[in-house]
Design a protein around this motif. Structure first.
Motif, short mmCIF file in Angstrom:
data_model
loop_
_atom_site.label_atom_id
_atom_site.label_comp_id
_atom_site.label_asym_id
_atom_site.label_seq_id
_atom_site.Cartn_x
_atom_site.Cartn_y
_atom_site.Cartn_z
N ARG A 326 0.81 -1.22 0.00
CA ARG A 326 0.00 0.00 0.00
C ARG A 326 0.84 1.27 0.00
N ASP A 327 2.15 1.12 0.11
CA ASP A 327 3.02 2.30 0.16
C ASP A 327 3.15 2.92 -1.23
N ALA A 328 3.32 4.23 -1.24
CA ALA A 328 3.50 4.94 -2.51
C ALA A 328 4.83 4.57 -3.15
N PRO A 329 4.91 4.64 -4.47
CA PRO A 329 6.17 4.34 -5.15
C PRO A 329 7.27 5.33 -4.75
N ILE A 330 8.50 4.90 -4.94
CA ILE A 330 9.67 5.73 -4.66
C ILE A 330 10.20 6.25 -5.98
N GLU A 331 10.62 7.50 -6.00
CA GLU A 331 11.19 8.09 -7.20
C GLU A 331 12.63 8.51 -6.93
N LEU A 332 13.56 8.01 -7.75
CA LEU A 332 14.96 8.37 -7.65
C LEU A 332 15.33 9.23 -8.84
N LEU A 333 16.09 10.30 -8.59
CA LEU A 333 16.47 11.23 -9.65
C LEU A 333 17.99 11.41 -9.66
N ALA A 334 18.56 11.52 -10.85
CA ALA A 334 19.98 11.82 -11.00
C ALA A 334 20.15 13.04 -11.89
N PRO A 335 20.93 14.03 -11.46
CA PRO A 335 21.13 15.23 -12.27
C PRO A 335 21.95 14.94 -13.51
N LEU A 336 21.86 15.83 -14.47
CA LEU A 336 22.60 15.69 -15.71
C LEU A 336 24.09 15.95 -15.51
N PRO A 337 24.95 15.29 -16.29
CA PRO A 337 26.37 15.66 -16.29
C PRO A 337 26.52 17.08 -16.82
N PRO A 338 27.55 17.79 -16.41
CA PRO A 338 27.71 19.18 -16.85
C PRO A 338 27.91 19.34 -18.35
N TYR A 339 28.54 18.37 -19.04
CA TYR A 339 28.67 18.51 -20.50
C TYR A 339 27.29 18.46 -21.16
N PHE A 340 26.37 17.69 -20.58
CA PHE A 340 25.00 17.60 -21.10
C PHE A 340 24.31 18.96 -20.92
N SER A 341 24.47 19.56 -19.72
CA SER A 341 23.88 20.87 -19.47
C SER A 341 24.48 21.93 -20.38
N ARG A 342 25.78 21.85 -20.62
CA ARG A 342 26.43 22.80 -21.54
C ARG A 342 25.80 22.70 -22.92
N THR A 343 25.55 21.47 -23.37
CA THR A 343 24.93 21.28 -24.69
C THR A 343 23.55 21.94 -24.74
N LEU A 344 22.76 21.76 -23.69
CA LEU A 344 21.44 22.40 -23.66
C LEU A 344 21.56 23.91 -23.74
N GLN A 345 22.54 24.46 -23.05
CA GLN A 345 22.73 25.89 -23.08
C GLN A 345 23.18 26.36 -24.46
N CYS A 346 24.12 25.63 -25.06
CA CYS A 346 24.63 26.03 -26.37
C CYS A 346 23.55 25.97 -27.44
N LEU A 347 22.66 24.99 -27.35
CA LEU A 347 21.61 24.83 -28.35
C LEU A 347 20.44 25.77 -28.12
N GLY A 348 20.40 26.40 -26.96
CA GLY A 348 19.30 27.31 -26.66
C GLY A 348 17.96 26.64 -26.74
N LEU A 349 17.84 25.47 -26.15
CA LEU A 349 16.60 24.71 -26.23
C LEU A 349 15.46 25.47 -25.56
N HIS A 350 14.33 25.50 -26.24
CA HIS A 350 13.12 26.14 -25.73
C HIS A 350 12.02 25.09 -25.60
N GLN A 351 11.20 25.21 -24.59
CA GLN A 351 10.07 24.30 -24.44
C GLN A 351 9.09 24.51 -25.57
N ARG A 352 8.55 23.39 -26.04
CA ARG A 352 7.55 23.47 -27.11
C ARG A 352 6.21 23.83 -26.53
#
Length: 352
Positions: A326-352
């Motif tokens: 009956r317990d709620a599910p557990i959610e585990l999260l891992a942050p992005l590596p910094p090179y991945f974040s740099r790529t997002l910044q360089c590409l200027g990704l915008h939400q659709r």
């Protein structure tokens, strides 16, 4: 406007002498207290072995990219100890760096080969860790370990049951060269593993017969959703419903949008007069991913640097069952590596 996902993952800490910039931020969240697995998951603002100093992403082409092959056994154990994002009861969760193989040949330095020493380093004594959930060498992100065989077996049965019920438990983030034709959907493909010129390659099989299935062909399925777009690329959420080597990379190739840094399968996507098409897998050899000049400019990379681009595929989220039915599910999260974040910044990704 920078995507919310980029802002979410921008808080990183630097590990000083070993990682040379392999960063992490707040690493793991739990839906609620996990009674059977230990204490409630918590933010760890300073992971083990990390420095409190912070650095900007700077002008490095791939900030934080770790090269496990250049580490000694002792250094790798230190890196893995510092990559622990949560430890509760018998469960240990790592944020695995890109390029670290989970398994390998005897004598090779892999995650599996150093688990006995890692168990000792984490104070588990004779309770040696085993791998419960992990992705491939080129993929970064969550790795789930357990020092309790019963817990490991229970979780593996949960993952298998979820796949049969077509309930996704793992969520990956990928940056793709190209934007899928639809904002969300599913990819289904029959895949097989071929050994060609000394290299194991995955190839699709059209209309597989019963004989094909008996010979190792597997029907695979993944869900995808485009989260953000920019500069001709996309940030895509991927949820596999089956398990097969390189499944997510192949599925994005079949969408004519190979994962950025895919130097094995991206050559199967050809372009003529701006139109993309699939090349025959059997006659297309792996080669370094070729990016057009506009994309190289956005990424601030030279062609030689682009040839070393790491695979932008990250296991970001895992859903686990609660310790009791009956317990709620557990959610585990891992942050992005910094090179991945740099790529997002360089590409200027915008939400659709």
């Amino acid at each position: 406007m920078r995507t919310n996902l980029t802002r979410e993952m921008c808080r990183y800490r630097v590990l000083d002498h070993l990682w040379a910039g392999w960063w992490r931020g707040s690493a793991v969240c739990a839906a609620r207290r996990v009674g059977g697995f230990g204490a409630e998951a918590r933010h760890q603002s300073h992971p083990r072995g990390s420095s409190k100093r912070s650095r900007s992403l700077g002008n490095q082409p791939f900030p934080g990219l770790l090269q496990p092959e250049n580490l000694s056994r002792e250094e790798l154990i230190d890196v893995l100890r510092a990559s622990v994002v949560d430890q509760k009861g018998p469960l240990v969760t790592l944020n695995k760096p890109q390029g670290l193989p989970v398994t390998g040949k005897p004598g090779e330095l892999t995650l599996l080969s150093v688990l006995p020493e890692l168990s000792q380093s984490l104070g588990l004594g004779e309770q040696e860790l085993q791998v419960v959930q992990a992705s491939g060498k080129e993929t970064s992100g969550l790795v789930l370990l357990s020092s309790c065989p019963q817990t490991a077996s229970r979780l593996q049965k949960f993952f298998a049951h979820s796949r049969r019920a077509q309930r996704p438990t793992a969520t990956y983030w990928a940056v793709t060269d190209g934007i899928p034709a639809t904002s969300e959907g599913k990819v289904q493909a029959a895949l097989k593993l071929d050994h060609v010129d000394g290299v194991d390659l995955v190839v699709p099989v059209k209309s597989p017969s019963r004989k094909h299935i008996l010979e190792g062909v597997k029907r695979t399925l993944s869900y995808f959703r485009v989260v953000a777009t920019g500069s001709g690329c996309a940030l895509v959420q991927l949820q596999p419903l089956t398990v097969f080597p390189s499944q997510l990379q192949l599925h994005m190739v079949l969408q004519l949008c190979p994962v950025l840094g895919d130097h094995r399968y991206s050559a199967r996507v050809g372009t003529v007069l701006g139109q993309r098409f699939l090349l025959p897998a059997e006659s297309t050899k792996p080669q370094r991913q070729v990016l057009d000049e506009a994309l190289l400019r956005h990424l601030c990379l030279t062609p030689s640097q682009a040839a070393q681009l790491p695979l932008h595929l990250h296991l970001h989220r895992l859903h686990l069952p609660g310790p009791r039915p009956r317990d709620a599910p557990i959610e585990l999260l891992a942050p992005l590596p910094p090179y991945f974040s740099r790529t997002l910044q360089c590409l200027g990704l915008h939400q659709r």
